[in-house]
Design a protein around this motif. Structure first.
Motif, PDB file in Angstrom:
ATOM      1  N   ARG A 203      51.573  83.097  34.002  1.00  0.00           N
ATOM      2  CA  ARG A 203      51.685  84.306  33.187  1.00  0.00           C
ATOM      3  C   ARG A 203      50.684  85.341  33.649  1.00  0.00           C
ATOM      4  O   ARG A 203      49.555  85.027  33.995  1.00  0.00           O
ATOM      5  CB  ARG A 203      51.444  83.985  31.717  1.00  0.00           C
ATOM      6  N   THR A 204      51.077  86.565  33.628  1.00  0.00           N
ATOM      7  CA  THR A 204      50.235  87.658  34.061  1.00  0.00           C
ATOM      8  C   THR A 204      49.351  88.114  32.910  1.00  0.00           C
ATOM      9  O   THR A 204      49.827  88.309  31.811  1.00  0.00           O
ATOM     10  CB  THR A 204      51.124  88.828  34.527  1.00  0.00           C
ATOM     11  N   ASP A 205      48.063  88.324  33.204  1.00  0.00           N
ATOM     12  CA  ASP A 205      47.202  88.857  32.156  1.00  0.00           C
ATOM     13  C   ASP A 205      47.537  90.339  31.961  1.00  0.00           C
ATOM     14  O   ASP A 205      48.175  90.951  32.815  1.00  0.00           O
ATOM     15  CB  ASP A 205      45.722  88.617  32.475  1.00  0.00           C
TER      16      ASP A 205
ATOM     17  N   ALA B  95      49.684  95.601  33.796  1.00  0.00           N
ATOM     18  CA  ALA B  95      49.692  97.067  33.879  1.00  0.00           C
ATOM     19  C   ALA B  95      49.793  97.518  35.339  1.00  0.00           C
ATOM     20  O   ALA B  95      50.578  98.412  35.667  1.00  0.00           O
ATOM     21  CB  ALA B  95      48.435  97.636  33.222  1.00  0.00           C
ATOM     22  N   ALA B  96      49.010  96.886  36.196  1.00  0.00           N
ATOM     23  CA  ALA B  96      49.052  97.234  37.617  1.00  0.00           C
ATOM     24  C   ALA B  96      50.413  96.900  38.207  1.00  0.00           C
ATOM     25  O   ALA B  96      50.987  97.679  38.979  1.00  0.00           O
ATOM     26  CB  ALA B  96      47.946  96.502  38.363  1.00  0.00           C
ATOM     27  N   ARG B  97      50.941  95.742  37.852  1.00  0.00           N
ATOM     28  CA  ARG B  97      52.255  95.325  38.362  1.00  0.00           C
ATOM     29  C   ARG B  97      53.335  96.305  37.904  1.00  0.00           C
ATOM     30  O   ARG B  97      54.194  96.713  38.689  1.00  0.00           O
ATOM     31  CB  ARG B  97      52.565  93.909  37.860  1.00  0.00           C
ATOM     32  N   ASN B  98      53.307  96.716  36.639  1.00  0.00           N
ATOM     33  CA  ASN B  98      54.299  97.669  36.132  1.00  0.00           C
ATOM     34  C   ASN B  98      54.208  99.003  36.873  1.00  0.00           C
ATOM     35  O   ASN B  98      55.229  99.628  37.174  1.00  0.00           O
ATOM     36  CB  ASN B  98      54.121  97.885  34.627  1.00  0.00           C
TER      37      ASN B  98
ATOM     38  N   LYS C  41      55.760  98.537  40.254  1.00  0.00           N
ATOM     39  CA  LYS C  41      57.226  98.447  40.109  1.00  0.00           C
ATOM     40  C   LYS C  41      57.825  99.836  39.865  1.00  0.00           C
ATOM     41  O   LYS C  41      58.895 100.160  40.392  1.00  0.00           O
ATOM     42  CB  LYS C  41      57.614  97.495  38.975  1.00  0.00           C
ATOM     43  N   ALA C  42      57.144 100.665  39.063  1.00  0.00           N
ATOM     44  CA  ALA C  42      57.624 102.035  38.833  1.00  0.00           C
ATOM     45  C   ALA C  42      57.616 102.819  40.141  1.00  0.00           C
ATOM     46  O   ALA C  42      58.541 103.587  40.426  1.00  0.00           O
ATOM     47  CB  ALA C  42      56.784 102.724  37.764  1.00  0.00           C
ATOM     48  N   LEU C  43      56.563 102.645  40.942  1.00  0.00           N
ATOM     49  CA  LEU C  43      56.523 103.303  42.253  1.00  0.00           C
ATOM     50  C   LEU C  43      57.665 102.805  43.125  1.00  0.00           C
ATOM     51  O   LEU C  43      58.323 103.593  43.811  1.00  0.00           O
ATOM     52  CB  LEU C  43      55.186 103.049  42.948  1.00  0.00           C
TER      53      LEU C  43
ATOM     54  N   ALA D 291      54.021  93.904  46.284  1.00  0.00           N
ATOM     55  CA  ALA D 291      52.662  93.683  46.782  1.00  0.00           C
ATOM     56  C   ALA D 291      51.920  92.691  45.882  1.00  0.00           C
ATOM     57  O   ALA D 291      52.055  92.715  44.659  1.00  0.00           O
ATOM     58  CB  ALA D 291      51.899  95.003  46.830  1.00  0.00           C
ATOM     59  N   ARG D 292      51.156  91.825  46.492  1.00  0.00           N
ATOM     60  CA  ARG D 292      50.372  90.836  45.745  1.00  0.00           C
ATOM     61  C   ARG D 292      49.178  91.501  45.086  1.00  0.00           C
ATOM     62  O   ARG D 292      48.613  92.455  45.610  1.00  0.00           O
ATOM     63  CB  ARG D 292      49.875  89.743  46.673  1.00  0.00           C
TER      64      ARG D 292
END
Length: 130
Positions: free
Chosen positions: A28-30, A35-38, A41-43, A94-95
């Motif tokens: 699970r993502t903290d 927030a960074a992943r979202n 993904k938006a980019l 991206a990781r």
């Protein structure tokens, strides 16, 4: 099939299910990383409007200024200009590693190496990149 065989299959299936649940919880993502992943993904989808809702106002203004445009969504559009669909997909994939203060971003066509994320009120937002 014998009753013993069916019982053994049931035990194996239950074990697989339990292990799957633990694996999900472990991965699970903290909230900061989420927030960074979202944002990434938006980019990746080229959604400047969404990306700008995921950053602080000062960082949104920085994106606009960095690309000499009037607002954050146009800054995101300028940042993504020239990237192919495959390159954008790499941005979204991206990781991420590290902690909320400085999440290291894996190789991506935008060259972002770090995303800074902080909690603002009840939500986590991206505050900068480099």
């Amino acid at each position: 099939m014998t009753a013993r065989g069916r019982a053994l299959i049931g035990v194996v299936l239950a074990a697989v299910l339990v292990l799957g649940c633990f694996a999900y919880l472990w991965q699970r993502t903290d909230p900061a990383e989420g927030a960074a992943r979202n944002y990434l993904k938006a980019l990746a989808t080229g959604d400047g409007e969404l990306a700008c809702t995921l950053v602080t106002e000062p960082f949104g203004q920085e994106l606009a200024t960095r690309h000499s445009v009037g607002d954050c969504p146009r800054g995101v559009d300028a940042m993504l200009a020239g990237l192919s669909g495959a390159q954008r997909e790499k941005v979204g994939d991206a990781r991420l590693s590290g902690d909320a203060d400085a999440l290291t971003v894996g190789a991506n066509p935008l060259g972002i190496t770090v995303l800074r994320v902080t909690k603002v009120g009840d939500e986590w937002l991206v505050t900068g990149d480099r």
